[in-house]
Each structure stands twice: as structure tokens, then as C-alpha cells.
Design a protein around this motif. Structure first.
Motif, PDB file in Angstrom:
ATOM      1  N   GLU A   1       0.842  -1.200   0.000  1.00 41.28           N
ATOM      2  CA  GLU A   1       0.000   0.000   0.000  1.00 41.28           C
ATOM      3  C   GLU A   1       0.875   1.247   0.000  1.00 41.28           C
ATOM      4  O   GLU A   1       0.609   2.204  -0.746  1.00 41.28           O
ATOM      5  N   GLU A   2       1.919   1.251   0.820  1.00 42.72           N
ATOM      6  CA  GLU A   2       2.818   2.404   0.879  1.00 42.72           C
ATOM      7  C   GLU A   2       3.520   2.625  -0.456  1.00 42.72           C
ATOM      8  O   GLU A   2       3.786   3.768  -0.853  1.00 42.72           O
ATOM      9  N   LEU A   3       3.815   1.527  -1.152  1.00 37.71           N
ATOM     10  CA  LEU A   3       4.485   1.624  -2.451  1.00 37.71           C
ATOM     11  C   LEU A   3       3.514   1.948  -3.584  1.00 37.71           C
ATOM     12  O   LEU A   3       3.940   2.214  -4.711  1.00 37.71           O
ATOM     13  N   GLY A   4       2.212   1.877  -3.304  1.00 42.40           N
ATOM     14  CA  GLY A   4       1.216   2.063  -4.348  1.00 42.40           C
ATOM     15  C   GLY A   4       1.233   0.938  -5.361  1.00 42.40           C
ATOM     16  O   GLY A   4       0.897   1.129  -6.538  1.00 42.40           O
ATOM     17  N   TRP A   5       1.591  -0.267  -4.916  1.00 41.28           N
ATOM     18  CA  TRP A   5       1.778  -1.389  -5.833  1.00 41.28           C
ATOM     19  C   TRP A   5       0.448  -1.834  -6.429  1.00 41.28           C
ATOM     20  O   TRP A   5      -0.552  -1.984  -5.728  1.00 41.28           O
ATOM     21  N   ASP A   6       0.450  -2.045  -7.733  1.00 39.32           N
ATOM     22  CA  ASP A   6      -0.755  -2.473  -8.445  1.00 39.32           C
ATOM     23  C   ASP A   6      -0.367  -3.524  -9.474  1.00 39.32           C
ATOM     24  O   ASP A   6       0.810  -3.677  -9.823  1.00 39.32           O
ATOM     25  N   HIS A   7      -1.364  -4.246  -9.954  1.00 37.70           N
ATOM     26  CA  HIS A   7      -1.150  -5.270 -10.974  1.00 37.70           C
ATOM     27  C   HIS A   7      -2.494  -5.538 -11.634  1.00 37.70           C
ATOM     28  O   HIS A   7      -3.539  -5.442 -10.976  1.00 37.70           O
ATOM     29  N   PRO A   8      -2.508  -5.858 -12.922  1.00 37.47           N
ATOM     30  CA  PRO A   8      -3.793  -6.132 -13.577  1.00 37.47           C
ATOM     31  C   PRO A   8      -4.601  -7.199 -12.832  1.00 37.47           C
ATOM     32  O   PRO A   8      -4.081  -8.256 -12.493  1.00 37.47           O
ATOM     33  N   GLY A   9      -5.853  -6.888 -12.562  1.00 36.20           N
ATOM     34  CA  GLY A   9      -6.723  -7.833 -11.891  1.00 36.20           C
ATOM     35  C   GLY A   9      -6.600  -7.855 -10.386  1.00 36.20           C
ATOM     36  O   GLY A   9      -7.293  -8.633  -9.713  1.00 36.20           O
ATOM     37  N   LEU A  10      -5.739  -7.009  -9.817  1.00 36.84           N
ATOM     38  CA  LEU A  10      -5.566  -6.982  -8.367  1.00 36.84           C
ATOM     39  C   LEU A  10      -6.765  -6.327  -7.692  1.00 36.84           C
ATOM     40  O   LEU A  10      -7.244  -5.288  -8.139  1.00 36.84           O
ATOM     41  N   THR A  11      -7.216  -6.931  -6.599  1.00 39.13           N
ATOM     42  CA  THR A  11      -8.242  -6.348  -5.749  1.00 39.13           C
ATOM     43  C   THR A  11      -7.570  -5.788  -4.504  1.00 39.13           C
ATOM     44  O   THR A  11      -6.657  -6.398  -3.955  1.00 39.13           O
TER      45      THR A  11
END
Length: 281
Positions: free
Chosen positions: A233-243
Motif C-alpha cells: 500500500e505504501e508503495l502504491g503497488w498495483d497489478h492487472p486484476g488486483l483487488t
């Protein structure tokens, strides 16, 4: 279903977040309560473990994992040591560990070399403890306010040139061989379950985790979820399809279990009616 434990499924009191939900202690250390789940999450995890292949997946050492009274036990498989060990009916699998040790040797520096280099770069003004875990990796317990601003980036760069990497999660800074990762162990367990007929060939892999050491596992899964707190969350990490959960703190654990349950019920409608189904993912 592969799930990280600390700050994903189980929480210390300091990580509860807002409010005072009804909780159950699931870990004691030296006689004192340490980790908790909400009472509702305890029930939900037991239901999932009875109906599906749930895989506890943690960076904890074998000894640290065994302290947890995780609802749904006994576990046919569990992943500890960030993927460095696979427990089969509670016992470490020697063939998996031998393969990991060989991969670490082939990948670069030894734990002894890395540990010595790390200790030469830190001091007691901000490092509370130095620990080595299951002969695989090392970590620091630190005073977050005292960590030099440039330490992690510079240390990570040094490590990556030698087949290792560094990341921070809360009060701990992990130094990990790149050959030791949760996603490889999860894939191995999935292969074994399919070969034994305990997992349908087309069953999707679902994963949950909150830290940088979980990112590769989340990215490799067919569907993944992370809580709205923690290192990712702190890194703002995202990925396609991530909830990403709506809740933070210990309530996010229940939301993750509800997400797992909904995904399973979509494949097994009988589960939604309260029936126990055959393992399916």
C-alpha cells in the motif's frame, strides 16, 4: 488459495487498526498473547480449509510458523521461510530444501558473505536485532525513525549485484536470495496437488499478501488481493486484476477471506448453500 499470514490473516494488537472487533488469539510467544484474528475470520478460514486447498504462505521461519494456532489445521502443505521450505504434514520437505540451497549457491553470494557485509553497514543506534532465518536469509529489526534515508536503496543495489535483494516491512528489513521466493513454492505445491488429484487442473490460483516479499506471488496468481495497508500500500503497488480491500487493519483479514469465499462459491455453488465441497482451488 495461497495467503500470507502476518498483517494479512493474523495481526498483532498494534496492527488492529480502528475500532475494537471481537478477536481470538491465535499465537502466544513466551506465554504472552501475540497474534489475533477476528472471531468471524476464524470461522471463515475453518470453512475455507474444509472446502478448498488453502496454503499458508509466510516469511516466518519453521519455528515461528509452528507457534501459530491457525484455524483450519492440520495443513497438508504450508510454505515457510519465504518459500525456502515447504512443510508436508508439518515436516520440512528435504528435496525442496536441497533444490533451494543449490539455487542459492548458483545465484550468487552466500548468507555468510551477505550477513557480514550487512553487519558492517549498520550500528546499534538504529538496529535493534540482526537475525538469520532457517539458514536461508537474514533480517534486521530496526528503529524506523533512525534508519538512514539512503540505506535501503544502497543496500538493495549491493545485494542485487550478488543475486540477493532487500526490502522493508514495518520494523524489519529483509535481505533475501532471489532464488528464495513464495511464488516458486506455491507453484510447486500446486503441481503436487494436481498430480495427486486433489486440485482440478483448471482451478485458478488465488493469492493474498501485504508486503513487498508477496508481490511476485500476487503477480503470478490468476487473481490476487492485498489489504489497504502495509508495504505494498505504501508503495502504491498495483497489478492487472488486483483487488484491494476497503478495510484496513484486522478487519481486512475478514474481507480477504470473504473474497476467497466468493471466488470459491463462484466455482462451487454448493458452498454458497453451506455444503462442504471437494477441494477445488
Amino acid at each position: 488459495m495461497a495467503t500470507d499470514l502476518d498483517r494479512t490473516m493474523i495481526y498483532s494488537r498494534n496492527a488492529f487498526g480502528p475500532g475494537e472487533p471481537e478477536t481470538v488469539c491465535v499465537e502466544h510467544f513466551e506465554g504472552a498473547p501475540l497474534s489475533y484474528m477476528t472471531a468471524a475470520a476464524v470461522v471463515r478460514l475453518k470453512e475455507l480449509a474444509a472446502a478448498a486447498a488453502v496454503l499458508p504462505t509466510t516469511t516466518r521461519t519453521i519455528e515461528q510458523f509452528r507457534r501459530i494456532e491457525l484455524p483450519g489445521a492440520p495443513w497438508p502443505y504450508a510454505v515457510t521461510s519465504n518459500g525456502g521450505n515447504i512443510l508436508v504434514d508439518g515436516a520440512p520437505d528435504p528435496s525442496w530444501r536441497a533444490a533451494i540451497d543449490a539455487a542459492v549457491r548458483a545465484g550468487g553470494a552466500s548468507l555468510a558473505e551477505v550477513g557480514a557485509a550487512l553487519r558492517s553497514r549498520v550500528d546499534d543506534s538504529w538496529v535493534l536485532k540482526y537475525r538469520e532465518a532457517d539458514g536461508l536469509f537474514c533480517y534486521l529489526v530496526v528503529d524506523p525513525a533512525g534508519v538512514p534515508d539512503d540505506f535501503l536503496a544502497e543496500w538493495d543495489q549491493w545485494c542485487r549485484e550478488r543475486g540477493w535483494s532487500a526490502s522493508r516491512q514495518g520494523r524489519k528489513i529483509y535481505t533475501m536470495p532471489q532464488a528464495v521466493c513464495k511464488s516458486r513454492a506455491v507453484a510447486e505445491v500446486r503441481t503436487r496437488l494436481r498430480a495427486a488429484g486433489d486440485l482440478e487442473p483448471d482451478a485458478p490460483t488465488l493469492a493474498a499478501g501485504d508486503g513487498a516479499l508477496d508481490a511476485e506471488m500476487l503477480a503470478a496468481a490468476d487473481h490476487a488481493i492485498r489489504p489497504r495497508h502495509g508495504e505494498l500500500e505504501e508503495l502504491g503497488w498495483d497489478h492487472p486484476g488486483l483487488t484491494v480491500t476497503t478495510a484496513t487493519g484486522i478487519r481486512a483479514g475478514l474481507e480477504i477471506l470473504d473474497w476467497f469465499t466468493a471466488a470459491l462459491a463462484a466455482r462451487l455453488p454448493a458452498l454458497a448453500r453451506g455444503a462442504v465441497a471437494e477441494p477445488a482451488g
